[in-house]
Write a protein that holds these residues in place. Structure first.
Motif, PDB file in Angstrom:
ATOM      1  N   ARG A  37      10.465  37.620  15.182  1.00 27.91           N
ATOM      2  CA  ARG A  37       9.794  36.424  14.442  1.00 27.91           C
ATOM      3  C   ARG A  37       8.555  37.136  13.734  1.00 27.91           C
ATOM      4  O   ARG A  37       8.187  37.122  12.618  1.00 27.91           O
ATOM      5  N   THR A  38       7.915  37.925  14.802  1.00 32.53           N
ATOM      6  CA  THR A  38       6.498  38.613  14.321  1.00 32.53           C
ATOM      7  C   THR A  38       6.998  40.055  13.496  1.00 32.53           C
ATOM      8  O   THR A  38       6.302  40.246  12.536  1.00 32.53           O
ATOM      9  N   GLY A  39       7.861  40.494  14.109  1.00 29.21           N
ATOM     10  CA  GLY A  39       8.256  41.874  13.276  1.00 29.21           C
ATOM     11  C   GLY A  39       7.478  43.164  13.552  1.00 29.21           C
ATOM     12  O   GLY A  39       6.335  42.813  14.325  1.00 29.21           O
ATOM     13  N   LEU A  40       7.513  44.022  12.974  1.00 27.78           N
ATOM     14  CA  LEU A  40       6.600  45.296  12.895  1.00 27.78           C
ATOM     15  C   LEU A  40       5.342  45.168  12.262  1.00 27.78           C
ATOM     16  O   LEU A  40       5.499  44.232  11.068  1.00 27.78           O
ATOM     17  N   ARG A  41       4.446  45.760  12.516  1.00 30.42           N
ATOM     18  CA  ARG A  41       3.102  45.507  11.718  1.00 30.42           C
ATOM     19  C   ARG A  41       3.284  46.228  10.416  1.00 30.42           C
ATOM     20  O   ARG A  41       4.282  46.935   9.990  1.00 30.42           O
ATOM     21  N   LYS A  42       2.531  45.358   9.218  1.00 29.20           N
ATOM     22  CA  LYS A  42       2.910  45.779   7.929  1.00 29.20           C
ATOM     23  C   LYS A  42       2.343  47.197   7.666  1.00 29.20           C
ATOM     24  O   LYS A  42       2.826  48.047   6.726  1.00 29.20           O
ATOM     25  N   GLU A  43       1.337  47.571   8.315  1.00 29.60           N
ATOM     26  CA  GLU A  43       0.595  48.991   8.276  1.00 29.60           C
ATOM     27  C   GLU A  43       1.703  50.032   8.681  1.00 29.60           C
ATOM     28  O   GLU A  43       2.643  49.644   9.636  1.00 29.60           O
ATOM     29  N   PRO A  44       1.723  51.181   8.169  1.00 26.58           N
ATOM     30  CA  PRO A  44       2.711  52.138   8.852  1.00 26.58           C
ATOM     31  C   PRO A  44       2.521  52.587  10.117  1.00 26.58           C
ATOM     32  O   PRO A  44       1.401  52.450  10.856  1.00 26.58           O
ATOM     33  N   ALA A  45       3.497  52.753  10.771  1.00 20.77           N
ATOM     34  CA  ALA A  45       3.558  52.930  12.529  1.00 20.77           C
ATOM     35  C   ALA A  45       2.631  54.131  12.707  1.00 20.77           C
ATOM     36  O   ALA A  45       2.767  55.088  11.952  1.00 20.77           O
ATOM     37  N   ARG A  46       1.881  54.097  13.601  1.00 21.66           N
ATOM     38  CA  ARG A  46       1.136  55.342  14.362  1.00 21.66           C
ATOM     39  C   ARG A  46       1.676  55.375  15.446  1.00 21.66           C
ATOM     40  O   ARG A  46       1.016  55.103  16.680  1.00 21.66           O
ATOM     41  N   PRO A  47       2.675  56.371  15.678  1.00 16.72           N
ATOM     42  CA  PRO A  47       3.174  56.602  17.079  1.00 16.72           C
ATOM     43  C   PRO A  47       2.196  57.368  18.036  1.00 16.72           C
ATOM     44  O   PRO A  47       1.339  58.157  17.312  1.00 16.72           O
ATOM     45  N   GLN A  48       2.158  57.140  19.280  1.00 18.79           N
ATOM     46  CA  GLN A  48       1.013  57.920  20.004  1.00 18.79           C
ATOM     47  C   GLN A  48       1.944  58.360  21.281  1.00 18.79           C
ATOM     48  O   GLN A  48       2.166  57.728  22.667  1.00 18.79           O
ATOM     49  N   PRO A  49       2.636  59.413  21.130  1.00 16.95           N
ATOM     50  CA  PRO A  49       3.662  60.071  22.112  1.00 16.95           C
ATOM     51  C   PRO A  49       2.958  60.491  23.278  1.00 16.95           C
ATOM     52  O   PRO A  49       3.755  60.176  24.329  1.00 16.95           O
ATOM     53  N   LEU A  50       1.753  60.989  23.510  1.00 16.31           N
ATOM     54  CA  LEU A  50       1.111  61.257  24.524  1.00 16.31           C
ATOM     55  C   LEU A  50       0.875  59.939  25.237  1.00 16.31           C
ATOM     56  O   LEU A  50       1.025  60.031  26.678  1.00 16.31           O
ATOM     57  N   LEU A  51       0.262  58.884  24.972  1.00 16.86           N
ATOM     58  CA  LEU A  51       0.070  57.843  25.643  1.00 16.86           C
ATOM     59  C   LEU A  51       1.176  56.956  26.041  1.00 16.86           C
ATOM     60  O   LEU A  51       1.304  56.759  27.239  1.00 16.86           O
ATOM     61  N   GLY A  52       2.145  57.069  25.194  1.00 18.16           N
ATOM     62  CA  GLY A  52       3.636  56.404  25.404  1.00 18.16           C
ATOM     63  C   GLY A  52       4.321  57.349  26.554  1.00 18.16           C
ATOM     64  O   GLY A  52       4.636  56.798  27.680  1.00 18.16           O
ATOM     65  N   ALA A  53       4.343  58.527  26.728  1.00 24.33           N
ATOM     66  CA  ALA A  53       4.662  59.523  27.734  1.00 24.33           C
ATOM     67  C   ALA A  53       4.019  59.290  29.059  1.00 24.33           C
ATOM     68  O   ALA A  53       4.498  59.314  30.103  1.00 24.33           O
ATOM     69  N   ARG A  94      -1.321  49.560  18.810  1.00 21.23           N
ATOM     70  CA  ARG A  94      -1.564  48.414  17.922  1.00 21.23           C
ATOM     71  C   ARG A  94      -0.224  47.322  17.885  1.00 21.23           C
ATOM     72  O   ARG A  94      -0.239  46.239  17.606  1.00 21.23           O
ATOM     73  N   GLN A  95       0.849  48.208  18.115  1.00 22.32           N
ATOM     74  CA  GLN A  95       1.974  47.521  17.953  1.00 22.32           C
ATOM     75  C   GLN A  95       2.219  46.477  19.085  1.00 22.32           C
ATOM     76  O   GLN A  95       2.623  45.156  19.159  1.00 22.32           O
ATOM     77  N   VAL A  96       1.687  46.834  20.335  1.00 17.55           N
ATOM     78  CA  VAL A  96       1.389  46.104  21.624  1.00 17.55           C
ATOM     79  C   VAL A  96       0.585  44.973  21.266  1.00 17.55           C
ATOM     80  O   VAL A  96       0.930  43.753  21.555  1.00 17.55           O
ATOM     81  N   LEU A  97      -0.601  45.205  20.800  1.00 21.29           N
ATOM     82  CA  LEU A  97      -1.364  44.171  20.486  1.00 21.29           C
ATOM     83  C   LEU A  97      -0.725  42.944  19.631  1.00 21.29           C
ATOM     84  O   LEU A  97      -1.121  42.104  19.646  1.00 21.29           O
ATOM     85  N   SER A  98       0.175  43.460  18.602  1.00 22.29           N
ATOM     86  CA  SER A  98       0.776  42.499  17.691  1.00 22.29           C
ATOM     87  C   SER A  98       1.635  41.698  18.268  1.00 22.29           C
ATOM     88  O   SER A  98       1.851  40.552  18.076  1.00 22.29           O
TER      89      SER A  98
END
Length: 266
Positions: A37-53, A94-98
């Motif tokens: 229902r929420t979906g992805l943020r309208k702003e372009p995604a900003r991947p953070q591979p280092l933090l994610g890894a 920011r997607q986590v926050l969304s």
């Protein structure tokens, strides 16, 4: 996925078979629906591979250590951490926050360790017993309290761990998070709603103990057993849910009033 398959299978099995964890059957699909229902943020995604890894590596390490110790809760928490790592890697923090609401609901769907639930259940048993006995005395029912045993003339009521209210407390906190996330807008009101769910759960459980003792004393001992006892628990939970809804309605009105005052002073 293979690494976290075992704890996830065990989690689903607990949701299905353990009454104390059954709320997960509702929370997990609801969390998935909220993500859709929420979906992805309208702003372009900003991947953070280092933090994610870093989150992924930490979760895998935690899963390995927990597997050696056979600590189920930690293995499931590690799976949740790996999910966060994947989200951060692909879309950014920011997607986590969304998706904060469905992610919190998923976290609440993970049952607490038995050591913690046992430590929480016993004080709740004593509190429910004491409050229930006090309410019975107000109705002139002769009662004597001995720990979590309410002694009535010719019979005793044993407030078990299942009657401690821990199950309803967990469910009401989850409902408080859900209602607050969907209905309320301010962090203070959402936090207050979740905090108020705790005394509501304790009060409702005490009333349930009182009603059981009252019906057993004045009607029949069978009123404290089987179908009637379970039905009574469900009815009292519906009352608690209604009380939580009224509190959320009041907090929503308070939010709107404060917003009007701020707009008037602006």
């Amino acid at each position: 996925m293979v690494l976290f398959g075992e704890p996830l299978r065990g989690l689903v099995n607990d949701w299905w078979n353990d009454p104390e964890a059954g709320h997960g059957l509702l929370l997990a699909p609801l969390a998935v629906w909220l993500v859709w229902r929420t979906g992805l943020r309208k702003e372009p995604a900003r991947p953070q591979p280092l933090l994610g890894a870093a989150l992924l590596v930490s979760s895998v390490a935690l899963r390995y250590v927990a597997g050696l110790a056979a600590e189920v809760f930690t293995m499931r928490a590690a799976a949740f951490g790996a999910l966060l790592g994947l989200i951060v890697w692909i879309w950014g923090f920011r997607q986590v926050l969304s998706w904060w609401l469905p992610l919190i609901l998923l976290a609440l769907a993970i049952p607490l360790p038995s050591l913690i639930t046992t430590a929480l259940a016993f004080p709740l048993q004593l509190k429910a017993s004491a409050m229930g006995a006090a309410l019975l005395e107000l109705r002139n029912v002769p009662v004597r309290l001995n720990g979590n045993i309410i002694q009535l003339p010719g019979q005793s009521l044993f407030v078990t761990e299942a009657c401690s209210g821990l199950r309803s407390l967990t469910a009401l906190i989850s409902l408080g998070v859900l209602i607050g996330g969907l209905w309320l807008r301010q962090p203070w009101s959402r936090i207050l709603l979740v905090l108020l769910a705790i005394p509501v759960a304790i009060l409702i459980n005490a009333v349930r103990v009182f009603l059981t003792g009252f019906l057993v004393f004045f009607v029949s001992q069978k009123m404290g057993e089987g179908f009637m006892h379970v039905t009574e628990g469900w009815l009292m939970f519906l009352v608690a849910f209604g009380m939580l809804g009224l509190i959320a309605f009041a907090l929503d009105a308070a939010e709107k009033r404060l917003a009007r005052r701020s707009a008037a002073h602006a």
